[in-house]
Design an enzyme around this catalytic site. Sequence first.
Site, PDB file in Angstrom:
ATOM      1  N   CYS A 148      -8.236  15.392  22.695  1.00 36.62           N
ATOM      2  CA  CYS A 148      -7.518  14.126  22.856  1.00 36.62           C
ATOM      3  C   CYS A 148      -6.334  13.940  21.919  1.00 36.62           C
ATOM      4  O   CYS A 148      -5.534  13.046  22.133  1.00 36.62           O
ATOM      5  CB  CYS A 148      -8.476  12.940  22.737  1.00 36.62           C
ATOM      6  N   ILE A 175     -22.492   3.163   2.006  1.00 37.94           N
ATOM      7  CA  ILE A 175     -23.776   2.491   1.808  1.00 37.94           C
ATOM      8  C   ILE A 175     -23.534   1.094   1.246  1.00 37.94           C
ATOM      9  O   ILE A 175     -22.773   0.923   0.291  1.00 37.94           O
ATOM     10  CB  ILE A 175     -24.660   3.263   0.791  1.00 37.94           C
ATOM     11  N   CYS A 211     -15.553  17.352  19.182  1.00 39.70           N
ATOM     12  CA  CYS A 211     -14.421  18.272  19.393  1.00 39.70           C
ATOM     13  C   CYS A 211     -13.280  17.952  18.430  1.00 39.70           C
ATOM     14  O   CYS A 211     -12.271  18.655  18.414  1.00 39.70           O
ATOM     15  CB  CYS A 211     -13.966  18.287  20.843  1.00 39.70           C
ATOM     16  N   ILE A 251     -13.060   0.796 -10.234  1.00 35.91           N
ATOM     17  CA  ILE A 251     -13.983   0.355  -9.182  1.00 35.91           C
ATOM     18  C   ILE A 251     -14.564   1.591  -8.495  1.00 35.91           C
ATOM     19  O   ILE A 251     -14.092   2.016  -7.440  1.00 35.91           O
ATOM     20  CB  ILE A 251     -13.290  -0.579  -8.162  1.00 35.91           C
ATOM     21  N   VAL A 310       4.101   1.004  -5.305  1.00 33.26           N
ATOM     22  CA  VAL A 310       4.718   0.266  -6.398  1.00 33.26           C
ATOM     23  C   VAL A 310       4.963   1.257  -7.531  1.00 33.26           C
ATOM     24  O   VAL A 310       4.024   1.852  -8.065  1.00 33.26           O
ATOM     25  CB  VAL A 310       3.805  -0.890  -6.862  1.00 33.26           C
ATOM     26  N   CYS A 346     -10.685   9.941  24.740  1.00 31.27           N
ATOM     27  CA  CYS A 346     -11.556  10.741  23.867  1.00 31.27           C
ATOM     28  C   CYS A 346     -12.882  10.917  24.572  1.00 31.27           C
ATOM     29  O   CYS A 346     -13.636   9.969  24.746  1.00 31.27           O
ATOM     30  CB  CYS A 346     -11.743  10.043  22.525  1.00 31.27           C
ATOM     31  N   SER A 365     -18.427   3.539  -7.482  1.00 32.54           N
ATOM     32  CA  SER A 365     -19.593   3.029  -6.769  1.00 32.54           C
ATOM     33  C   SER A 365     -20.327   2.022  -7.660  1.00 32.54           C
ATOM     34  O   SER A 365     -20.414   2.242  -8.863  1.00 32.54           O
ATOM     35  CB  SER A 365     -20.526   4.192  -6.414  1.00 32.54           C
ATOM     36  N   GLU A 417       0.845  -1.197   0.000  1.00 41.29           N
ATOM     37  CA  GLU A 417       0.000   0.000   0.000  1.00 41.29           C
ATOM     38  C   GLU A 417       0.882   1.249   0.000  1.00 41.29           C
ATOM     39  O   GLU A 417       1.839   1.346   0.745  1.00 41.29           O
ATOM     40  CB  GLU A 417      -0.937  -0.029   1.212  1.00 41.29           C
ATOM     41  N   HIS A 437     -25.197  -0.926  -0.954  1.00 40.65           N
ATOM     42  CA  HIS A 437     -26.317  -0.748  -1.876  1.00 40.65           C
ATOM     43  C   HIS A 437     -27.039  -2.065  -2.109  1.00 40.65           C
ATOM     44  O   HIS A 437     -26.419  -3.132  -2.109  1.00 40.65           O
ATOM     45  CB  HIS A 437     -25.809  -0.213  -3.215  1.00 40.65           C
TER      46      HIS A 437
END
Lengths: 478, 412
Positions: A439, A48, A434, A332, A171, A397, A334, A32, A50
């Site tokens: 935090c 969503i 907030c 890719i 990559v 938090c 929706s 990644e 779908h």
Amino acid sequence: MSYDVMVVGGGIVGCAVADRLARLDLSVILLERDDDVASYATRANSGIVHAGYDCEPGTAKARFNVRGNAMMWNLAEELDVPCRKCGSLVVAPEEGLEGLEELKRKADSNGVVTEILDREGTLKKEPNVSDNVAYALYAPEAGVISPYQLAIALADRAVLNGAEVVTEAEVTAISRENNLWRAHTPKGTFDAKYVVNCAGPEAAAVNGFVGEEVYETEYRRGDYFVLDNTEGKNVSTVIFPLPTAAGKGILVAPTADGNVIYGPTSVPTYDGDTAVTAEALDEIRRSVPLTYARPAFNKCIRIYCGVRTVIGHDFIIRKSDRAENFVMACGICSPGLTSAPAIAEYIEELLVSCGMERRPKADAVTVMPRKLRLESLSEERLNTLVKENPAWGKIVCRCEKVTEAEIVEAIHSPVPATTVDAVKRRVRAGMGRCQGGFCATRVMEIISRETGMPLDEIRKGIGHSEIAVLAVKEADYD
Amino acid sequence: MIKKCDVVVIGGGPAGMAAALAADKKGAKVLLVERDGRLGGILNQCIHAGFGLHYFGEELTGPEYAHRFVLEVGKTDIEVLLNTMVLSLSDDRKLTALSPEFGLVHIEAGAVVLAMGCRERTAGAIALAGTRPAGIYTAGMAQKMCNVEGYLVGKRVVILGSGDIGLIMARRMTLEGAKVERVIELMPYSSGLKRNIVQCLEDFGIPIDYSHTVTRVVGKPRMEGLYYAPVGADRKPVLSEEKFIECDCLLLSVGLIPENDLLTDTSVEIASVTSGAVVDERRMTSVKGVFSCGNVLHVHDLVDNVSHEAETAGAAAADYAFGKYSPSAVRYRVNAGKGVRYALPQLLNAGEGEAEIFYRVDNVYRNPKIVVESGGKTLCSKKRPVLAPGEMEKVTLNLTSVTGDVTLRLEM
Ligand SMILES: Cc1cc2nc3c(=O)[nH]c(=O)nc-3n(C[C@H](O)[C@H](O)[C@H](O)COP(=O)(O)OP(=O)(O)OC[C@H]3O[C@@H](n4cnc5c(N)ncnc54)[C@H](O)[C@@H]3O)c2cc1C
Ligand SMILES: Cc1cc2nc3c(=O)[nH]c(=O)nc-3n(C[C@H](O)[C@H](O)[C@H](O)COP(=O)(O)OP(=O)(O)OC[C@H]3O[C@@H](n4cnc5c(N)ncnc54)[C@H](O)[C@@H]3O)c2cc1C
């Protein structure tokens, strides 16, 4: 290092693919580009699930959407990811009935259960539709899920099943060495027999690395408002307007974590442009009242923007006929989130057809350990936890009531969270009203303590996003 | 674990400590609950001087001011729970809190004092357009990073909004070697104290653009600059006059919001202007036995006022717990009239003694007269050289003269 399969890109598709393959007797690596999985479209979308009524019958989108929806709820349960099968409504004024009927015909040919409701029936599903709504198409199978938590959980399960996830490993080239593919990244080179290209916005470019089709790609921005969780009680289902050529339109939806979102727009742009514009926000301000009677823009806690990667009119999921053992998932857009589990299932078949051996791993993890959340703990359980580990009694938090113990766990999760944003996506510290004002510094201290990184190296998210940039009166200390 | 007390105080900032001390002085058994690891609240990060001129008659830093109260608390029997966050509160004064030491704590109290302080409005709350890079923080977070953690969050800084924390941070970051380019304020006047405009901006040559706003932020993953523009009469930016500034940091000082999330399960009435509770002159809310003071009630600019107000609330809470205070059958509303944004308390019990009414005006006024009326009579009418929204003002009323609803208004 050499692997059986290399997955390029850690969006929802890449994570779903890595997760599936890691449950086979294969060595799997996911590369990644960013600091964390779920960093691009998968982080900023509508979340969503779908139902699949609006996809053109016969397309890959229709097929994977419907199958993906069917797989999703069980998957979310296995992975312990927040979701709600709350149904969806496409609402229309008096003159919109025809449009709904046309959608219903598509739904029928896609095999999706839907029902046209009159105003009264619509109000039973969603009391807060706007006054001009006369009819709605109701799809009970639709719902909402936390998209980034889903991707992260898939990646976590992949790692528990032996896959490796390498972040900040873009990559930049792929070469052929000894009958293997070799990916070149800032973190070194990685070899694998099979490559699955799930590089989202860059998928066409990655295709180019192996001599495959470099599809012409369009990008479309989608901007959103996120509302305070006190608004959650006002929205019980996903509310869409009638779709147009530009897309599904601006919706009002609950989120799986109890907030509400208004959006997205659909504006042509370039890769990576996630800047929200004032015009887009105005468009949303104008559109929401057309479908929803209780707009509450004054309860906004955050705005965000995601970018759709669009190639032609359909997903392109196939094995290469030019490059051996190379499979791609391009364009890719929706309903890519919904479709991801089904896309991964199909990609497994494509790899098998390339010759990949499919032997289930003997003791693969399927059900992920339940994440403990303060709100769902019984008093007795909570007290036992606090006794064993006082960090369970320390809320970091305030807005989302996240304890130090949860943050520590996120930092040491299978795909570790080492930035403030990565922690936020896993446990919601800083996601509340907030926005980390109280935090963020605490989270930074905890990351620093747990990883040994000095405070001024702790980053917000990707790249050089350190929060502390200069020590106070640095010169005075030496 | 169950704890019982006469008065429980939620929040251990200056308000909470003063309230606890006042209740203790009345002989109440007091429990003071603070979610942080130490008492002092927001003052612990306010290392500048300027606190206590009214209360102690000398100029202290925030931590010094807090420390005086911490010492006083230490001399009493007030039970302090640190690292303990109150999670829920009900109308019948039952609380739950979470502590690393005791786990879930159930608290039953004769009276409750709310002293949870406030939080800052964020970039999300104002729907700030553009990218969302590292470099955009609330002024308070930048203050904590600087004064508690020892790091600056930017080297070239723009500040949006002229709230006091932003102004203080303009000076602080300048002193630490950052370049504060300018302060940009939407309104034609500052929302901060005049003395802060002088001491934090003018003394350092930092310009302030009134009637301007930031239109969008650029840069990713780190902020590279921003666009800003003047606003028209409708407060919308005039985009044709948009300008760019290079900067790596934008601090927001665009408002404080009382932190009243705890009240969701109670029927405490909230005033929409202040976002705090509606209270009477003893700071009791619409729920009997629940009192409110400090920034959780309304945002104060001077901590001295916070301490005084909290003493009123704490003493009243003890009285309530001992059955010595109940609201009178006749109560009068205090209304904000022309030119007045809000007045507090919003309710007065018919009775004797004096009551201070705090108010803020809704614009900058030169030579106005503040007029207080009740039951058709003018109770007071005072000429003032200047009134500005950034400064909280007060008038003192003799309760015996109050014979009907009270209105505060300005006369030009
Ligand atoms: C505004 C908007 C709303 C949407 N709403 C919905 C919805 O409600 N429901 C739904 O089903 N779908 C929705 N979608 C679609 C869905 O979000 C996407 O289809 C899905 O997230 C795509 O996943 P992906 O894994 O293909 O791509 P991405 O999430 O973009 O992931 C691709 C990853 O590859 C990485 N990468 C890129 N190049 C390289 C490289 N060279 N090397 C290594 N890594 C690389 C990127 O960093 C990125 O993490 C929406 C999309 C948008 C933008
Ligand atoms: C940056 C800044 C600069 C200022 N400058 C000046 C100045 O120069 N001069 C001056 O006189 N005044 C100044 N003020 C104003 C003054 O200091 C404040 O008005 C005062 O600190 C408010 O006190 P408080 O007790 O109401 O709130 P806080 O100090 O915010 O205290 C609230 C406390 O409650 C705790 N708490 C909240 N929720 C819970 C819960 N559920 N459970 C347990 N504990 C909880 C918090 O942790 C916190 O410790 C400044 C204020 C700020 C923020």
